[in-house]
Scaffold this motif. Structure first.
Motif, PDB file in Angstrom:
ATOM      1  N   LYS A  58       0.822  -1.222   0.000  1.00 40.88           N
ATOM      2  CA  LYS A  58       0.000   0.000   0.000  1.00 40.88           C
ATOM      3  C   LYS A  58       0.850   1.265   0.000  1.00 40.88           C
ATOM      4  O   LYS A  58       0.468   2.278  -0.579  1.00 40.88           O
ATOM      5  CB  LYS A  58      -0.941  -0.004   1.202  1.00 40.88           C
ATOM      6  CG  LYS A  58      -2.023  -1.047   1.112  1.00 40.88           C
ATOM      7  CD  LYS A  58      -3.354  -0.412   1.342  1.00 40.88           C
ATOM      8  CE  LYS A  58      -4.444  -1.438   1.204  1.00 40.88           C
ATOM      9  NZ  LYS A  58      -5.539  -0.935   0.430  1.00 40.88           N
ATOM     10  N   THR A  88      -1.535  -3.797  -7.398  1.00 34.96           N
ATOM     11  CA  THR A  88      -2.740  -3.390  -8.120  1.00 34.96           C
ATOM     12  C   THR A  88      -3.972  -4.084  -7.549  1.00 34.96           C
ATOM     13  O   THR A  88      -5.017  -3.467  -7.377  1.00 34.96           O
ATOM     14  CB  THR A  88      -2.592  -3.719  -9.618  1.00 34.96           C
ATOM     15  OG1 THR A  88      -1.441  -3.042 -10.122  1.00 34.96           O
ATOM     16  CG2 THR A  88      -3.810  -3.292 -10.407  1.00 34.96           C
ATOM     17  N   LYS A  90      -5.020  -2.477  -4.071  1.00 37.07           N
ATOM     18  CA  LYS A  90      -5.048  -1.009  -3.976  1.00 37.07           C
ATOM     19  C   LYS A  90      -6.342  -0.457  -3.398  1.00 37.07           C
ATOM     20  O   LYS A  90      -6.311   0.379  -2.498  1.00 37.07           O
ATOM     21  CB  LYS A  90      -4.786  -0.417  -5.362  1.00 37.07           C
ATOM     22  CG  LYS A  90      -4.659   1.083  -5.380  1.00 37.07           C
ATOM     23  CD  LYS A  90      -4.283   1.595  -6.746  1.00 37.07           C
ATOM     24  CE  LYS A  90      -5.432   1.397  -7.680  1.00 37.07           C
ATOM     25  NZ  LYS A  90      -5.347   2.085  -8.929  1.00 37.07           N
ATOM     26  N   ASP A  91      -7.478  -0.913  -3.854  1.00 35.64           N
ATOM     27  CA  ASP A  91      -8.757  -0.327  -3.443  1.00 35.64           C
ATOM     28  C   ASP A  91      -9.592  -1.219  -2.535  1.00 35.64           C
ATOM     29  O   ASP A  91     -10.780  -0.979  -2.356  1.00 35.64           O
ATOM     30  CB  ASP A  91      -9.576   0.030  -4.691  1.00 35.64           C
ATOM     31  CG  ASP A  91      -8.891   1.084  -5.545  1.00 35.64           C
ATOM     32  OD1 ASP A  91      -8.264   1.997  -4.971  1.00 35.64           O
ATOM     33  OD2 ASP A  91      -8.961   0.987  -6.783  1.00 35.64           O
ATOM     34  N   LEU A  92      -8.984  -2.229  -1.945  1.00 38.95           N
ATOM     35  CA  LEU A  92      -9.740  -3.151  -1.107  1.00 38.95           C
ATOM     36  C   LEU A  92      -9.954  -2.582   0.296  1.00 38.95           C
ATOM     37  O   LEU A  92      -9.135  -1.837   0.810  1.00 38.95           O
ATOM     38  CB  LEU A  92      -9.019  -4.498  -1.011  1.00 38.95           C
ATOM     39  CG  LEU A  92      -8.855  -5.263  -2.318  1.00 38.95           C
ATOM     40  CD1 LEU A  92      -8.100  -6.555  -2.081  1.00 38.95           C
ATOM     41  CD2 LEU A  92     -10.195  -5.533  -2.978  1.00 38.95           C
ATOM     42  N   ASN A  93     -11.058  -2.994   0.914  1.00 38.06           N
ATOM     43  CA  ASN A  93     -11.388  -2.591   2.270  1.00 38.06           C
ATOM     44  C   ASN A  93     -10.374  -3.200   3.237  1.00 38.06           C
ATOM     45  O   ASN A  93     -10.221  -4.419   3.301  1.00 38.06           O
ATOM     46  CB  ASN A  93     -12.810  -3.070   2.601  1.00 38.06           C
ATOM     47  CG  ASN A  93     -13.217  -2.759   4.012  1.00 38.06           C
ATOM     48  OD1 ASN A  93     -12.647  -3.291   4.962  1.00 38.06           O
ATOM     49  ND2 ASN A  93     -14.199  -1.897   4.153  1.00 38.06           N
ATOM     50  N   GLU A  94      -9.691  -2.346   3.994  1.00 36.50           N
ATOM     51  CA  GLU A  94      -8.605  -2.811   4.863  1.00 36.50           C
ATOM     52  C   GLU A  94      -9.087  -3.749   5.966  1.00 36.50           C
ATOM     53  O   GLU A  94      -8.394  -4.696   6.330  1.00 36.50           O
ATOM     54  CB  GLU A  94      -7.863  -1.614   5.456  1.00 36.50           C
ATOM     55  CG  GLU A  94      -7.020  -0.909   4.414  1.00 36.50           C
ATOM     56  CD  GLU A  94      -6.114   0.152   5.007  1.00 36.50           C
ATOM     57  OE1 GLU A  94      -5.661  -0.012   6.148  1.00 36.50           O
ATOM     58  OE2 GLU A  94      -5.851   1.146   4.298  1.00 36.50           O
TER      59      GLU A  94
END
Length: 167
Positions: A69, A87, A90-94
């Protein structure tokens, strides 16, 4: 009376065991789905894949996710797998990722097909000289050094990472 006491003790053990099971954190549906998302690459069902992570230390995996990240991993021009990983997350819920990692960490490490051939004596000597201090006597990883287990990672992945590290 003796059988009643035995029955009571068995019942108490059963209730105690149920209570302990209930105290284990249950992963959310989203985390279960996230785990399935991770297993697309981190399983042995695909040709182009990342390493199997079953049983790897949870804190270590969370640290590696953080490095992706923060662009500390997955940015070298020849690290194609790292770039794919960076990639993919990148946009996944932590929170879902953290729960999926917890599920991965609880899985039993798997045996894998050994694909790398080499000189085991020389490998042992090189390990003792260069790796043992940070990864431990049995390549188990050391929490105090924040290193993961090399013992459960696949040999092809370790070779790739050593090559990446060297270059």
């Amino acid at each position: 009376m003796k059988s009643f006491s035995s029955l009571l003790i068995l019942l108490l053990f059963a209730l105690s065991s149920c209570q302990q099971e209930a105290q284990k954190p249950v992963a959310s549906y989203e985390a279960q789905q996230m785990l399935q998302h991770c297993l697309v690459c981190h399983d042995n069902k695909e040709m182009q894949r990342g390493p199997i992570l079953d049983g790897l230390d949870e804190a270590y995996m969370l640290g590696q996710i953080q490095k992706f990240k923060l662009a500390q991993r997955g940015t070298h021009k020849y690290d194609y797998q790292g770039e794919l990983m960076a990639t993919a997350i990148k946009d996944l819920n932590e929170q879902d990722v953290a729960q999926a990692i917890a599920l991965l960490a609880r899985r039993t490490p798997r045996n894998y097909l050994r694909t790398v051939k080499g000189d085991s004596k020389m490998g042992k000597d090189l390990y003792e000289q260069n790796c043992l201090a940070c990864h431990g006597d049995f390549a188990q990883g050391l929490k105090e050094a924040n290193t993961g287990s090399l013992a459960i990672l696949e040999d092809w992945y370790l070779l790739t990472q050593l090559r990446n590290y060297k270059s």
